[in-house]
Scaffold this motif. Sequence first.
Motif, short mmCIF file in Angstrom:
data_model
loop_
_atom_site.label_atom_id
_atom_site.label_comp_id
_atom_site.label_asym_id
_atom_site.label_seq_id
_atom_site.Cartn_x
_atom_site.Cartn_y
_atom_site.Cartn_z
N ILE A 175 0.82 -1.22 0.00
CA ILE A 175 0.00 0.00 0.00
C ILE A 175 0.85 1.26 0.00
O ILE A 175 0.49 2.26 -0.61
CB ILE A 175 -0.93 0.01 1.23
CG1 ILE A 175 -2.05 -0.99 1.05
CG2 ILE A 175 -1.52 1.37 1.48
CD1 ILE A 175 -2.93 -1.12 2.26
N THR A 176 1.96 1.22 0.71
CA THR A 176 2.75 2.44 0.90
C THR A 176 3.87 2.61 -0.12
O THR A 176 4.61 3.60 -0.03
CB THR A 176 3.34 2.48 2.32
OG1 THR A 176 4.13 1.31 2.53
CG2 THR A 176 2.25 2.57 3.37
N GLN A 177 3.99 1.71 -1.08
CA GLN A 177 5.06 1.86 -2.07
C GLN A 177 4.84 3.13 -2.90
O GLN A 177 3.70 3.53 -3.17
CB GLN A 177 5.17 0.63 -2.95
CG GLN A 177 3.98 0.40 -3.86
CD GLN A 177 4.19 -0.77 -4.79
OE1 GLN A 177 5.14 -0.76 -5.54
NE2 GLN A 177 3.30 -1.75 -4.72
N ASP A 178 5.92 3.76 -3.28
CA ASP A 178 5.87 5.05 -3.98
C ASP A 178 5.06 4.99 -5.27
O ASP A 178 4.36 5.94 -5.61
CB ASP A 178 7.29 5.55 -4.29
CG ASP A 178 8.01 6.01 -3.05
OD1 ASP A 178 7.34 6.31 -2.04
OD2 ASP A 178 9.26 6.07 -3.08
N ASN A 233 0.61 11.89 -5.96
CA ASN A 233 1.87 12.48 -6.41
C ASN A 233 1.97 12.60 -7.93
O ASN A 233 2.92 13.17 -8.45
CB ASN A 233 3.07 11.66 -5.90
CG ASN A 233 3.15 11.67 -4.39
OD1 ASN A 233 2.68 12.59 -3.73
ND2 ASN A 233 3.74 10.63 -3.82
N PHE A 234 1.00 12.04 -8.64
CA PHE A 234 1.02 12.05 -10.11
C PHE A 234 0.30 13.27 -10.65
O PHE A 234 -0.47 13.92 -9.96
CB PHE A 234 0.35 10.80 -10.67
CG PHE A 234 1.04 9.51 -10.28
CD1 PHE A 234 2.41 9.44 -10.08
CD2 PHE A 234 0.31 8.35 -10.12
CE1 PHE A 234 3.04 8.26 -9.73
CE2 PHE A 234 0.93 7.16 -9.77
CZ PHE A 234 2.29 7.11 -9.58
N GLY A 289 -8.28 1.54 -10.82
CA GLY A 289 -8.83 1.94 -9.53
C GLY A 289 -7.68 2.19 -8.56
O GLY A 289 -6.52 2.16 -8.93
N ASP A 290 -8.02 2.44 -7.32
CA ASP A 290 -7.00 2.66 -6.31
C ASP A 290 -6.77 1.37 -5.55
O ASP A 290 -7.55 1.00 -4.66
CB ASP A 290 -7.43 3.79 -5.35
CG ASP A 290 -6.29 4.30 -4.49
OD1 ASP A 290 -5.29 3.56 -4.35
OD2 ASP A 290 -6.41 5.41 -3.96
N MET A 291 -5.72 0.67 -5.92
CA MET A 291 -5.42 -0.63 -5.32
C MET A 291 -5.13 -0.52 -3.83
O MET A 291 -5.29 -1.48 -3.09
CB MET A 291 -4.24 -1.28 -6.05
CG MET A 291 -4.59 -1.73 -7.46
SD MET A 291 -3.22 -2.59 -8.22
CE MET A 291 -2.41 -1.22 -9.04
N ARG A 292 -4.72 0.65 -3.39
CA ARG A 292 -4.44 0.84 -1.96
C ARG A 292 -5.70 0.60 -1.14
O ARG A 292 -5.63 0.00 -0.06
CB ARG A 292 -3.91 2.25 -1.70
CG ARG A 292 -2.63 2.56 -2.43
CD ARG A 292 -2.22 4.00 -2.25
NE ARG A 292 -3.26 4.92 -2.73
CZ ARG A 292 -3.16 6.23 -2.68
NH1 ARG A 292 -2.09 6.80 -2.18
NH2 ARG A 292 -4.13 6.99 -3.14
N MET A 347 -0.22 3.28 7.12
CA MET A 347 -1.29 3.07 6.15
C MET A 347 -2.39 4.13 6.31
O MET A 347 -2.87 4.66 5.32
CB MET A 347 -1.88 1.67 6.35
CG MET A 347 -3.08 1.36 5.48
SD MET A 347 -3.72 -0.30 5.73
CE MET A 347 -4.28 -0.25 7.42
N THR A 348 -2.77 4.45 7.54
CA THR A 348 -3.86 5.41 7.74
C THR A 348 -3.47 6.82 7.35
O THR A 348 -4.34 7.66 7.11
CB THR A 348 -4.36 5.42 9.21
OG1 THR A 348 -3.32 5.87 10.06
CG2 THR A 348 -4.86 4.06 9.64
N LEU A 349 -2.17 7.10 7.29
CA LEU A 349 -1.71 8.45 6.92
C LEU A 349 -1.71 8.69 5.41
O LEU A 349 -1.50 9.82 4.97
CB LEU A 349 -0.32 8.71 7.49
CG LEU A 349 -0.28 8.97 9.00
CD1 LEU A 349 1.14 8.91 9.52
CD2 LEU A 349 -0.92 10.31 9.33
N ILE A 350 -1.97 7.65 4.63
CA ILE A 350 -2.08 7.84 3.18
C ILE A 350 -3.26 8.78 2.92
O ILE A 350 -4.35 8.55 3.44
CB ILE A 350 -2.28 6.50 2.46
CG1 ILE A 350 -1.00 5.66 2.57
CG2 ILE A 350 -2.67 6.70 1.00
CD1 ILE A 350 -1.15 4.24 2.08
#
Length: 188
Positions: A17-20, A26-27, A40-43, A75-78
């Motif tokens: 989940i947290t990989q750049d 950021n895109f 979709g958002d895989m996170r 994870m929750t800070l994403i």
Amino acid sequence: FNLQLWNNYFHLAVAFITQDSLQLENFSHAKYNKIQNKYGDMRCLIGFAIRDMWYKLGQNKICFIPGMVGPILEMTLIPEVELRKATIPIFFDMMLCEYQRTGEFKKFENEIILKLDHEVEGGRGDEHYMQLFESILTECARQYPSILNLVESFVSLVKGLLEKLLDYRTVMNDESKDNRMSCTVNLL
């Protein structure tokens, strides 16, 4: 119950989940839309899976406190609202598990304070997170009157710390040494 297997599962899922390359915010707007429409958002998918698996652990949850506090916090800070709403309640469940076992949640509290400092220093966290954190944990605690006051004190403590950490992060780029010093004193 294989503790190491579950520990590996949670750490791997959080690392995914947290990989750049999955941090869509950021895109560019065009790239964000293209990825969102195609995949979709895989996170969120993985975050929901982590949440679901956490609640299926039953009495074994206590084995992951305080060890999983940092990864769950990361994870929750994403900055994805649905992911935050789905995963912040895990913190309350951790608090409740420790409280039911020991009558307090000091291990959880100490770990989240330690990890929060590290995560905010690394550029994560924002005002919206602080508000969600407060409202979700307070709402969860209302169902448990015996722990409500402890949770409210904890939330107040974390909210105050987060405010000071965010202020500190903001003024570190400030030219005024007085502002930086004042903020450092407040944080201490």
